[in-house]
Design a protein around this motif. Sequence first.
Motif, mmCIF file in Angstrom:
data_model
loop_
_atom_site.group_PDB
_atom_site.id
_atom_site.type_symbol
_atom_site.label_atom_id
_atom_site.label_comp_id
_atom_site.label_asym_id
_atom_site.label_seq_id
_atom_site.Cartn_x
_atom_site.Cartn_y
_atom_site.Cartn_z
ATOM 1 N N GLU A 42 -8.203 17.289 -2.840
ATOM 2 C CA GLU A 42 -6.996 18.012 -2.668
ATOM 3 C C GLU A 42 -7.076 19.016 -1.573
ATOM 4 N N ALA A 43 -8.418 19.730 -1.427
ATOM 5 C CA ALA A 43 -8.439 20.439 -0.189
ATOM 6 C C ALA A 43 -8.273 20.081 1.041
ATOM 7 N N PHE A 44 -9.043 18.800 1.226
ATOM 8 C CA PHE A 44 -8.926 18.122 2.785
ATOM 9 C C PHE A 44 -7.645 17.495 2.898
ATOM 10 N N GLU A 45 -6.923 17.224 1.833
ATOM 11 C CA GLU A 45 -5.377 16.776 1.835
ATOM 12 C C GLU A 45 -4.588 17.873 2.444
ATOM 13 N N HIS A 46 -4.841 18.998 1.697
ATOM 14 C CA HIS A 46 -4.197 20.304 2.078
ATOM 15 C C HIS A 46 -4.336 20.719 3.289
ATOM 16 N N TRP A 47 -5.817 20.719 3.995
ATOM 17 C CA TRP A 47 -6.111 21.140 5.621
ATOM 18 C C TRP A 47 -5.293 20.170 6.264
ATOM 19 N N HIS A 48 -5.318 19.012 5.954
ATOM 20 C CA HIS A 48 -4.709 17.855 6.983
ATOM 21 C C HIS A 48 -3.352 18.262 7.003
ATOM 22 N N GLU A 49 -2.533 18.626 5.786
ATOM 23 C CA GLU A 49 -1.215 19.135 6.158
ATOM 24 C C GLU A 49 -1.133 20.383 6.850
ATOM 25 N N VAL A 50 -2.162 21.357 7.106
ATOM 26 C CA VAL A 50 -2.025 22.576 7.621
ATOM 27 C C VAL A 50 -2.499 22.114 9.178
#
Length: 138
Positions: A17-25
């Motif tokens: 979840e964190a890495f998917e969020h950071w990818h979006e950011v």
Amino acid sequence: MAQSLATYIALPGTTAEAFEHWHEVFGGELNLMRYGDMQLEGMGFEPDPNAVAHVTLTLPAGVLAGGDAMDDGKDYPVRDTAYSLLYTTDTPEEARGLIQKLLDGGGAVGMPFEQAPWGGWYGQAFDRFGVMWSFSCD
């Protein structure tokens, strides 16, 4: 292979979840492998097949890598000020935009992004996973 240095972070079951969020950011290239995607014969433990074995987020400025912590439910503090991920941008506006994306995703300001005593710009934001991101700009 050329030498390199990447930041590696282990999160308590929230790595995907964190890495998917950071990818979006931040954008970049995301590569994620779960234990269920691997051949596990010979490993000294039985991980959850949905746990992240290894993930990389490759950005123009560097690589962020990680995996799920294998601590069997022990207290695993993530939010701290002993470390941060430092992201340097070309302009203050770019940094403000990235900070806003972290805040919009459930984060909180750690230190307002403003002109620093050394003449550049600096600020901090905690993302919703407790990771402190520091932002810097000349």
